[in-house]
Structures are given as structure tokens and as C-alpha cells.
Design a protein around this motif. Sequence first.
Motif, PDB file in Angstrom:
ATOM      1  N   ASP A 261     -11.895-121.309 -49.420  1.00  0.00           N
ATOM      2  CA  ASP A 261     -11.777-121.839 -48.600  1.00  0.00           C
ATOM      3  C   ASP A 261     -12.483-123.150 -47.231  1.00  0.00           C
ATOM      4  O   ASP A 261     -12.071-124.196 -47.156  1.00  0.00           O
TER       5      ASP A 261
ATOM      6  N   THR B 169     -14.704-122.515 -45.545  1.00  0.00           N
ATOM      7  CA  THR B 169     -15.926-121.857 -44.233  1.00  0.00           C
ATOM      8  C   THR B 169     -16.667-121.316 -44.751  1.00  0.00           C
ATOM      9  O   THR B 169     -16.891-121.249 -45.485  1.00  0.00           O
ATOM     10  N   CYS B 170     -17.459-121.421 -43.994  1.00  0.00           N
ATOM     11  CA  CYS B 170     -19.600-121.392 -43.788  1.00  0.00           C
ATOM     12  C   CYS B 170     -19.117-119.886 -42.756  1.00  0.00           C
ATOM     13  O   CYS B 170     -18.830-119.790 -42.050  1.00  0.00           O
ATOM     14  N   HIS B 171     -19.795-118.882 -43.567  1.00  0.00           N
ATOM     15  CA  HIS B 171     -20.155-117.795 -42.996  1.00  0.00           C
ATOM     16  C   HIS B 171     -21.435-117.468 -43.480  1.00  0.00           C
ATOM     17  O   HIS B 171     -22.499-117.177 -44.308  1.00  0.00           O
TER      18      HIS B 171
END
Length: 555
Positions: A271, A273-275
Motif C-alpha cells: 500500500d 507505507t514504510c515499516h
Amino acid sequence: MESLTARPYSQQCSVPEFYETYVESTNYERVPTRTLARIISVLRRRGDIDRSTGEWTDLHGKGVASNDGRMKALYDHVLGAAAEVCPRRFSPDKKTTTYTCSSGLETAADIPGTTYYADAVSYLAQPSYTREATPGTAHNHVVTAQGQSRIVYTADVGMTWGLTPFADSSHIQRNEDQTLYAAQHILYNDIRHTCQFAVTIEGSSVRLWYHTRSRTIFTERFDLHKHSDELIQIILFSSFASPAQLGFDPAVHRVVVGNELYYQFDVVHRDGTCHQYQSVEIEYEDAASNLHCQAMRVFKVVDCGNLSGPCRVLQDYWRSNDAEVSEEGKIQDAIFCAMEETMTEDELIDIRRHFMTLLADGVVAYDPATFFFALYQVIQVLDKMRRAGYVHRDVSLGNIMLQCMDTSSTNLSERYITKLADLEYARAYDKIANDRGVGTSVFMAVEVQAQEHIFANCREEELLTHNYFAYNPLHDVESALWCAIYFALRRCSRRVLESTDWKVMRDFLLEAESYERAVCAPCTSGSPQRRALIIRPYGLCLFRKQLSHLYGDDC
């Protein structure tokens, strides 16, 4: 010899091609010709290069050796001249690595009974972790110099050097084996390494090397006296290239928590988003005893932004250079679309549970009942993929995971759901072009290893299969069979172990270990014993003999 097994995966190129493809592509700029000329001029003025012959003074009339310090002196002369000519780029405080050259730099063994050597190494001057930390999920092996207290951590090594004074065939072979062994060791030791650079010098003949898990590239030879500019180029690259340019993945970090080493991974979800995930423990690990084999690690991880949150699984694998390889999520979406055309809605809902949503939370347990339950479900998934027109092409233990659904249930089908991971090589059956080298060697079907349809009817001479090989769904099934064989030969019944005289049992276990190494050889070309097990009756008899020793005649 290691160099012999590496030949199918090795390719020669020119020195300019080497830099253009594997060095300059990382945004490293080769030293301009004008600057090189000025550096050589300084070296001549200082007497480091003989004005009359153009030879390196330290190596005049002699070959390069690792134990007399002459290569280290030459190295320092180049750095000093470069700092004088171009202080902004090559000042000593901007060095990213330190060069150490000594007799018999020895690396600790990852695999029992094996040791790797390097005549010299260029290692990171500023490691990004505490060197003395205890290994958690990150290995912390060292390189030690004989007779010296100097310690170099393997995870810091950016380049290895093989140095011999003679250019005969035995010394060339020695350097080739050494650089391949060292690369395999380094790439396994630290998963931050995306590649491994190396230099080999026999007498005055130099080659540059670039190793990955899928191939080895080496340059044409050049003479270090006649082409002193190229030797200067590689010395400056090894000393001033950034860690990323030397092959260290900037998205993977070694961190210390409670004096233990772990990995942290920067991951971008689908999606956008960075994690950042931190490893908790290693769930599965494949040592990949040959350099050009797919290495696999599966980590239990937690989100660094929510350390008390649920554990997930992160699979680290080596992506090949296959131009057809794309993101696993896209391949999975394509498979689901194909399944929608061949299955009912209820079937589709059921089969989707056997594929990864993001990550699973466990690997196949060692309990035989659970293990073979998982293989049974894998066969069902492979059959559904076949109906949809797809083959997986890399069924292996590292790609089969179990998610625990209900801890209170004793019914395996209610307690676990099997996940089939790693769709990197999954293809529509009618779009497969070339399968050479595809899959994990230990679990690869014998026909895939042989690149021929061994079971084709030889009496029908006009069969297309005699001239063209293609992967088919039965090869996926055979890979599942090899998972079972691998599992069975690496274990023993406790009842048999306790009821058999130890001296007899020891011989049984040693024989089984030798047999397992032969039939499950980590080599894409396979082995005669492996092929015999699938094709020849006597091969099956040998396998039954091992099972009888390990599990009893009544098993």
C-alpha cells in the motif's frame, strides 16, 4: 573443486565493462584519466613507480605475496598520492575501508569442518554495530590473522584479495577456489551483502571479481605494471566507495539489543507505507553450501513501531537476475485471476487461505505428522495452481509455512493452515521459456536438473520433448517428494535409537548422513545417487535400507 562447480554460473568481461555494469551503476565514479595521470606522476616522483621501466618499485622483479608487506606498502603509496592530487575526494578521513594484508587471514567456519581464507581484506572502518555483541539472529564470525591479535568481523568485509607470487596453474586454481569460498562464506554470514567484490593477483596478473548468489563475473587479465592505472582504480574503489557501492544493502541494519545482534529491515508494503521490522529469532535457515545456490532465511519479526504487537514472518531470499522475475504480489494476483476462471467461489475462498496475505507466522514444525499434513495441503494447492494453468517452480522447505489457527484443537486441519510462499518463479505454464537454474537445488526435480525429459517415450522419435525441455506440474510434485525425503533422512526414530546398540547405530547414522549428502546434494546438476533414487529400482532399495536403519523394518 569450487571453481569447477562455479563455471556454469561464471562469465568473463572486459575491465571497462566490469566497471560500467557493476561499479558505475551504483553511482560510483571512476577516477578520470587526467586525475589518474597526475597520481601516477606523483608516484613516479616519489619513486614508487620506476621512471625507466614503469614498474612498481615495491614489486620490481618479484610477484605479489601476502606475507611480506610489499602489497600493503604499495596500497599506502597509492592512497598517499591520491590524497595529494585530489584531497577533497581522497583525504584519509574519507576512507570507508581499511586494508589489512597478512599471511593466512582465516575466517571462522559457518559450516562445521569448513574454513575459508583470504590473503587480504578491505573491511569497513566504521561498523554500524557493536562488534563484540553476541549473535542473536545475526551471525558475528571473525577473520583472524595468524600470529596476530587483529580481529576483522566478517560482516565488515567489503572486498577480499587473493595474492600469490607465481602465475602457474596451481596458484591460479588456488586463488579461484579461495575467492569463491570466501564469497560464499561472506554472503551467508551477513544478509546485508548483496554482492561480494574481490581481486586476485598471480605474479603481476590481475583479475577483478563480482560474486552474487546467482552468478560470478570476472575480468580479463591485466598486468599491474603495464596497466598501473587499473590497479590504482581498484585500490581507490575499495578504499573510498560507500558501503552501498561495496554491496551492503542500506535497507538492512545490524542492531544490538541487550548485547545481542539482530537485523532490522526497512520494508515498503504494497500500500506504499514504510515499516521497519526487527528480527526476533530465525525460524528457518538454509546454509546454501555452494555459492550459486539460493540461500533462504525466514525470520520471526516484530514491527519496530509496535514492539508489543503480533509477530510476523519475514522471508529473506536471493532474487535472481531473471528478466521475467517480478514482485511476488503481482504474480500472486495473476494466479488468483486465473483461478477465478477455473474454480467455484467456495473453492476460491478455500484455496486463497493457503497463500500469503502479507506474511505467515511460522514454519513447518519438526513433528512428522504435522510435517506430512503440511505437504498434503501443499499438494492440494499445487493441483489448484495446475488447474489454473500455473506452476510454482520452487517448492522447498523454506517456502512452506504453517499458520496456527486454533491452539486448542488437536485436529491438524483445524489447528493449522499451510501457506505456500515465494511465488518469484511461478509462471503460467504456457509462457515458460527457459528454466535453467530455476528452483532450489536440494528440492529440484531430476528432469529439471538434467534439462531433459528423462521419462519421455524414446520409441516415439518425433516427440517434441526430445528437442525441447519445459517445466511441468509433475516437477512441482517431485519437489514436494524431495522435501519428504530430505526430512526423513535427517531424522531418526527415538524408539530405534534407544533400542539399538550405540556402535551399530553410529554406523547407521554415519551411513545415512553420507547417503543424504549424496541424494540431496546442493548442486543444480544433481548426483548419480539422486537420479538413481527416482529412476532405478536399485536406487529405491538403497533408500529403503536407510529408512529401515533409521525407523525400523516395521515402519
